[in-house]
Design a protein around this motif. Structure first.
Motif, PDB file in Angstrom:
ATOM      1  N   LEU A  28       0.831  -1.201   0.000  1.00  0.00           N
ATOM      2  CA  LEU A  28       0.000   0.000   0.000  1.00  0.00           C
ATOM      3  C   LEU A  28       0.867   1.252   0.000  1.00  0.00           C
ATOM      4  O   LEU A  28       1.968   1.265   0.568  1.00  0.00           O
ATOM      5  N   ASP A  29       0.338   2.288  -0.631  1.00  0.00           N
ATOM      6  CA  ASP A  29       1.099   3.523  -0.789  1.00  0.00           C
ATOM      7  C   ASP A  29       1.466   4.150   0.548  1.00  0.00           C
ATOM      8  O   ASP A  29       2.494   4.806   0.674  1.00  0.00           O
ATOM      9  N   ASP A  30       0.639   3.941   1.585  1.00  0.00           N
ATOM     10  CA  ASP A  30       0.903   4.581   2.875  1.00  0.00           C
ATOM     11  C   ASP A  30       1.615   3.665   3.870  1.00  0.00           C
ATOM     12  O   ASP A  30       1.677   3.966   5.059  1.00  0.00           O
ATOM     13  N   ASN A  31       2.153   2.545   3.401  1.00  0.00           N
ATOM     14  CA  ASN A  31       2.915   1.676   4.295  1.00  0.00           C
ATOM     15  C   ASN A  31       4.158   2.384   4.812  1.00  0.00           C
ATOM     16  O   ASN A  31       4.837   3.094   4.062  1.00  0.00           O
ATOM     17  N   GLU A  32       4.466   2.151   6.077  1.00  0.00           N
ATOM     18  CA  GLU A  32       5.710   2.669   6.637  1.00  0.00           C
ATOM     19  C   GLU A  32       6.888   1.899   6.065  1.00  0.00           C
ATOM     20  O   GLU A  32       6.754   0.754   5.644  1.00  0.00           O
ATOM     21  N   LEU A  33       8.040   2.550   6.043  1.00  0.00           N
ATOM     22  CA  LEU A  33       9.269   1.902   5.589  1.00  0.00           C
ATOM     23  C   LEU A  33      10.273   1.919   6.744  1.00  0.00           C
ATOM     24  O   LEU A  33      10.775   2.984   7.090  1.00  0.00           O
ATOM     25  N   PRO A  34      10.572   0.773   7.355  1.00  0.00           N
ATOM     26  CA  PRO A  34       9.967  -0.542   7.126  1.00  0.00           C
ATOM     27  C   PRO A  34       8.776  -0.764   8.045  1.00  0.00           C
ATOM     28  O   PRO A  34       8.541  -0.003   8.976  1.00  0.00           O
ATOM     29  N   GLY A  83       3.350   6.731 -11.277  1.00  0.00           N
ATOM     30  CA  GLY A  83       2.898   7.246  -9.993  1.00  0.00           C
ATOM     31  C   GLY A  83       3.113   6.308  -8.828  1.00  0.00           C
ATOM     32  O   GLY A  83       2.801   6.656  -7.687  1.00  0.00           O
ATOM     33  N   SER A  84       3.641   5.117  -9.075  1.00  0.00           N
ATOM     34  CA  SER A  84       3.875   4.166  -7.987  1.00  0.00           C
ATOM     35  C   SER A  84       5.249   4.408  -7.367  1.00  0.00           C
ATOM     36  O   SER A  84       6.079   5.125  -7.925  1.00  0.00           O
ATOM     37  N   GLU A 106       7.012   2.165 -18.677  1.00  0.00           N
ATOM     38  CA  GLU A 106       6.086   2.817 -17.755  1.00  0.00           C
ATOM     39  C   GLU A 106       4.713   2.955 -18.395  1.00  0.00           C
ATOM     40  O   GLU A 106       4.581   3.403 -19.532  1.00  0.00           O
ATOM     41  N   LEU A 107       3.677   2.546 -17.635  1.00  0.00           N
ATOM     42  CA  LEU A 107       2.310   2.590 -18.126  1.00  0.00           C
ATOM     43  C   LEU A 107       1.407   3.270 -17.105  1.00  0.00           C
ATOM     44  O   LEU A 107       1.653   3.179 -15.892  1.00  0.00           O
ATOM     45  N   THR A 111       4.449  -4.842  -6.948  1.00  0.00           N
ATOM     46  CA  THR A 111       5.531  -4.205  -7.702  1.00  0.00           C
ATOM     47  C   THR A 111       5.338  -2.689  -7.767  1.00  0.00           C
ATOM     48  O   THR A 111       6.150  -1.992  -8.369  1.00  0.00           O
ATOM     49  N   MET A 112       4.267  -2.214  -7.142  1.00  0.00           N
ATOM     50  CA  MET A 112       3.953  -0.782  -7.183  1.00  0.00           C
ATOM     51  C   MET A 112       4.244  -0.058  -5.877  1.00  0.00           C
ATOM     52  O   MET A 112       4.750   1.063  -5.877  1.00  0.00           O
TER      53      MET A 112
END
Length: 373
Positions: free
Chosen positions: A140-146, A214-215, A266-267, A295-296
């Motif tokens: 998910l885009d809002d996942n913390e790293l790590p 945008g990923s 890129e698509l 992969t995004m």
């Protein structure tokens, strides 16, 4: 990570049983022991001076002569009798093959895990170690790293096998309540590399790396050797609970492209996801559109519990990626589907099928809209 020659090791274990050598460690049963991770772990545990005996369970006999073999399906309730005397069970008999019918795969994975947990409790086993994947956290885009091990499991069943893994996680949480005295440890590896075949390893079989506009991908790998050493930690009760395992840190998409030498295609998101869904629906590719999310967006894990227990990965992300690229060299995949060399040449870049079908669908919709006007 060198180890004794398998024949020497087998001879040593057969001529000098662990019990005779005064080993006081656990008796460990491994399901799925004839191949893949199960075979590697079986060999590792047989070689360990901290393990008393290894019971190997599979539908066929494997190559490890020093283990005690039982040949049966893990869904057979008779497995309870084979587990008597074991202290720990490591359940690795899972089917995550991309080509397996999804209903049959789920029936095998879920029923097998249910049977092993119930049988282990009936046999007096005190610990079961299950192996799922860090994919259960969701990409998910809002996942913390790590992500920490305690992060919420936000995955959905839209990616290959993830629905099965989520159900296995649910069974793991329920088991100690249903079977008091049974402890369950769950190990969740990052992108697994080393004799594995998944939608994520096939991503690197393409002549172009599909990148969704945008990923923000973040790549973290886990070599099977490191997974086996983490499983051994769990077997020896050096660590318990939910454990995430992978290389330290992660690689950005640009680093992956530079290290691999594979250029991107890129698509737009709508084109890539829509076309991937159509390709899977009509049976042209084994991977559903949900696989693309991994992969995004990031799903990198910290592995803090293993680190706190003294475990360290022996492989770096860069080394595992190099190993993966060597392993898949000569294979040709477009949109997750394996192709022959001639087909791959005709298809051109990875994602070309996705791009063309997606673009064609957009054109068709536009034409229909114009006709209605």
């Amino acid at each position: 990570m060198s180890s004794p020659d398998p024949q020497v090791r087998a001879a040593r274990n057969e001529s000098t049983p662990h019990a005779a050598r005064g080993v006081r460690g656990p008796v460990v049963a491994v399901t799925g022991a004839a191949s893949g991770i199960g075979a590697l772990l079986t060999e590792r545990l047989v070689a360990s001076d901290e393990v008393k005996q290894v019971i190997a369970i599979d539908e066929r006999r494997g190559d490890c002569a020093a283990a005690q073999w039982h040949i049966l399906d893990v869904r057979d309730p008779a497995i309870a009798e084979k587990l008597r005397g074991a202290d720990v069970v490591v359940h690795l008999a899972l089917d995550l093959d991309l080509e397996t019918d999804s209903a049959a795969r789920t029936a095998y994975n879920v029923r097998g895990t249910q049977t092993v947990l119930t049988a282990a409790a009936a046999a007096g086993v005190h610990r079961v170690v299950l192996c799922t994947s860090a994919m259960v956290y969701g990409a998910l885009d809002d996942n913390e790293l790590p992500l920490s091990e305690d992060a919420e499991l936000r995955a959905t069943a839209e990616a290959t096998g993830v629905g099965d893994l989520l159900e296995i996680e649910r069974l793991a949480r329920r088991a100690p309540r249903a079977h008091p005295g049974l402890n369950v440890t769950v190990v969740r590896p990052a992108v697994l590399v080393g004799g594995t075949d998944t939608a994520l390893t096939r991503y690197f079989e393409s002549p172009r790396l599909l990148v969704v506009a945008g990923s923000r991908p973040a790549w973290q790998f886990c070599h099977v050797e490191d997974l086996c050493s983490a499983l051994e930690y769990a077997v020896l009760e050096k660590v318990e609970g939910e454990l995430a395992v992978g290389c330290d840190g992660w690689l950005e998409q640009e680093e992956v492209e530079e290290l691999s030498g594979i250029r991107r295609m890129e698509l737009p998101s709508a084109v890539a996801l829509g076309a991937a869904a159509r390709l899977h629906r009509i049976g042209l590719t084994p991977s559903p559109a949900g696989d693309l999310a991994y992969t995004m967006y990031p799903w990198v894990v910290s592995g803090s519990r293993l680190h706190d227990a003294g475990w360290r990965p022996q492989w770096t992300n860069e080394e595992v990626l190099a190993d993966l690229l060597e392993e898949v060299s000569g294979r040709h995949t477009v949109a997750g589907r394996r192709l022959g060399r001639r087909d791959a040449t005709a298809a051109g870049a990875a994602g070309a099928t996705v791009a063309l079908l997606g673009a064609a669908a957009v054109v068709r919709r536009a034409r229909k809209a114009r006709r209605r006007i």
